[in-house]
Enzyme design. Sequence first.
Site, short mmCIF file in Angstrom:
data_model
loop_
_atom_site.label_atom_id
_atom_site.label_comp_id
_atom_site.label_asym_id
_atom_site.label_seq_id
_atom_site.Cartn_x
_atom_site.Cartn_y
_atom_site.Cartn_z
N GLY A 82 -1.47 -2.98 9.95
CA GLY A 82 -2.08 -1.96 10.79
C GLY A 82 -3.35 -1.42 10.18
O GLY A 82 -3.67 -1.69 9.02
N HIS A 134 2.14 5.89 8.32
CA HIS A 134 1.03 5.73 7.36
C HIS A 134 -0.32 5.75 8.08
O HIS A 134 -1.23 6.49 7.68
CB HIS A 134 1.23 4.41 6.62
CG HIS A 134 0.16 4.08 5.62
ND1 HIS A 134 0.34 4.26 4.26
CD2 HIS A 134 -1.10 3.56 5.77
CE1 HIS A 134 -0.77 3.87 3.63
NE2 HIS A 134 -1.65 3.44 4.53
N GLU A 135 -0.44 4.97 9.15
CA GLU A 135 -1.73 4.86 9.83
C GLU A 135 -2.11 6.15 10.55
O GLU A 135 -3.29 6.52 10.59
CB GLU A 135 -1.73 3.69 10.81
CG GLU A 135 -1.51 2.32 10.17
CD GLU A 135 -2.50 1.98 9.07
OE1 GLU A 135 -3.59 2.59 9.03
OE2 GLU A 135 -2.20 1.10 8.24
N HIS A 169 -3.79 8.37 8.23
CA HIS A 169 -5.24 8.11 8.15
C HIS A 169 -5.98 8.74 9.33
O HIS A 169 -7.06 9.30 9.16
CB HIS A 169 -5.51 6.60 8.13
CG HIS A 169 -5.20 5.93 6.85
ND1 HIS A 169 -5.65 6.38 5.63
CD2 HIS A 169 -4.46 4.81 6.58
CE1 HIS A 169 -5.24 5.57 4.67
NE2 HIS A 169 -4.50 4.61 5.21
N HIS A 206 -5.39 7.08 0.99
CA HIS A 206 -4.37 6.45 0.17
C HIS A 206 -4.13 7.30 -1.07
O HIS A 206 -5.07 7.84 -1.65
CB HIS A 206 -4.79 5.03 -0.23
CG HIS A 206 -4.74 4.07 0.92
ND1 HIS A 206 -5.74 3.14 1.15
CD2 HIS A 206 -3.82 3.89 1.90
CE1 HIS A 206 -5.42 2.43 2.23
NE2 HIS A 206 -4.26 2.88 2.70
N TRP A 258 -3.65 6.76 -4.09
CA TRP A 258 -4.32 6.41 -5.35
C TRP A 258 -5.84 6.54 -5.27
O TRP A 258 -6.54 6.33 -6.25
CB TRP A 258 -3.95 4.99 -5.78
CG TRP A 258 -4.41 3.92 -4.83
CD1 TRP A 258 -5.56 3.21 -4.90
CD2 TRP A 258 -3.73 3.46 -3.66
NE1 TRP A 258 -5.65 2.34 -3.85
CE2 TRP A 258 -4.54 2.46 -3.07
CE3 TRP A 258 -2.52 3.79 -3.05
CZ2 TRP A 258 -4.17 1.80 -1.90
CZ3 TRP A 258 -2.16 3.12 -1.88
CH2 TRP A 258 -2.97 2.15 -1.33
N ASP A 294 -7.28 11.33 -3.61
CA ASP A 294 -6.89 11.46 -2.21
C ASP A 294 -7.20 12.87 -1.70
O ASP A 294 -6.84 13.22 -0.59
CB ASP A 294 -5.41 11.13 -2.03
CG ASP A 294 -4.47 12.06 -2.79
OD1 ASP A 294 -4.98 12.89 -3.58
OD2 ASP A 294 -3.25 11.97 -2.59
N THR A 345 -0.36 15.72 -5.26
CA THR A 345 0.05 14.34 -5.46
C THR A 345 -0.45 13.87 -6.81
O THR A 345 -1.62 14.08 -7.15
CB THR A 345 -0.51 13.42 -4.36
OG1 THR A 345 -1.93 13.49 -4.34
CG2 THR A 345 0.03 13.82 -2.98
N GLN A 355 -2.82 8.43 -9.43
CA GLN A 355 -2.15 7.13 -9.37
C GLN A 355 -3.17 6.01 -9.56
O GLN A 355 -4.26 6.06 -9.01
CB GLN A 355 -1.43 7.00 -8.02
CG GLN A 355 -0.57 5.76 -7.88
CD GLN A 355 0.34 5.84 -6.66
OE1 GLN A 355 1.04 6.82 -6.46
NE2 GLN A 355 0.32 4.80 -5.83
#
Length: 433
Positions: free
Chosen positions: A205, A243-244, A247, A253, A255, A266, A271, A274
């Site tokens: 995706g 997930h999409e 965005h 993302h 990381w 990010d 968070t 990463q």
Amino acid sequence: RNHLLILPKAINLIKMKLKLLFSITILIFVFTTVNAQNLIRCASTEYQQQQVNLNPGLQQIFDQEDLNAAAFVANHQDGFTPQVICTIPVVFHVLYSSSAQNISNTRLTDQIAVLNKDFRKLNTDANLIPSVWQSIAADCEIQFCLAQRDPNGIATTGIERIQTSTTSWGLNDAMKFASSGGANAWNRSKYLNIWVCNLSGGILGFAISPGGPASTDGVVLGYQYVGVVGATAPFNKGRTATHEIGHWLNMKHIWGDDGNACTGSDFVNDTPNQAGENYGCPSFPHTDNCTPAAPGVMTMNYMDYTDDACMYMFTSGQKTRMWATLNGTRSSIKTSNGCTPSTVGISEELMQNMFSINPTPTDGAFTLNFGSGSTANFDVSIYNILGEVIFQQHYSALNENELHLNLDGNTAGIYLIEVRTTNGRTVKKIILN
């Protein structure tokens, strides 16, 4: 002495076998790793860069979106709690050149159910969140519905199916235009467009951040990875869409897309830093060179690349960033009426004669009376004022052409009763005292 001569040869033979075994082991490991990563979990970064290359002015727009989000976050350092939950109307544009690609309504409605659980922290696997992060795991107070009216105000199921001669699609947005065999976007200020199609190159995706062109705004999902039952493992829990859409709401993302440099971000404070994406199902705690000490990195975050069964949380910081978008570029979707059922295009005679409701207003119990009309093979749905389905049932036959229902336990207000048959759809209002 002969034994002494044989010994070095035996040792060398053992060494050669060990080297061969080690080489085979490495090859198996590499093959397995490449196979596991053969699918492209998300192509949003590549897609967005492609869009910027075609239109360099977009980069300034995306940068401004990030600056706006940073200002919003700075003004809500203790997190953000909206006064009203945001309900986002969704339209699925299903593009198919084979029956397998024409996925069922069940998979699409299951996908909506997954989104509502994930974004409201109602997912059953939220109990797997490590204790160290439980306090920041967020109910994002965002939910979704299948659109009940189209941009012209006409009743819809929120599912548009287009048979096409195109067998697969890439990152060039062709699926988003009827002129190239796809489906045109609905008004992005009122709807979240999700194109479901056969994506080439192993892509699961992709989506674009807020600020992109209106005609291509939305999310694209490979048909194999939509919904739950019938979707392809290990991406069969609907988390590709989660997930999409992250965005689409300006999430990055986890990381920071910096190629393991530990310098990317990010833009979310809670968070952990990463190094790169994670695949499969890493055990907790999982550390890397950016965060080498426990509890390590947040592999279970929806914005990583782990398997669907191993991602199950957003953070409070991510919630605040998403709401920066919902109070900014995407603010108009909060007032969309796309989730409210429409009666436009439905025969007034049919509405009057198909059934009656008694009593209305009601204190709870009421009856649908079908008179002398047919009462075989029909569906009844009840919607609240937000367009959320609170009751849905199929009936093959009725006794005495009456159906007894009850709204007990629901909030007083206006509800919509929809009866759907193969001949059409009828909607009537009922008031609950």
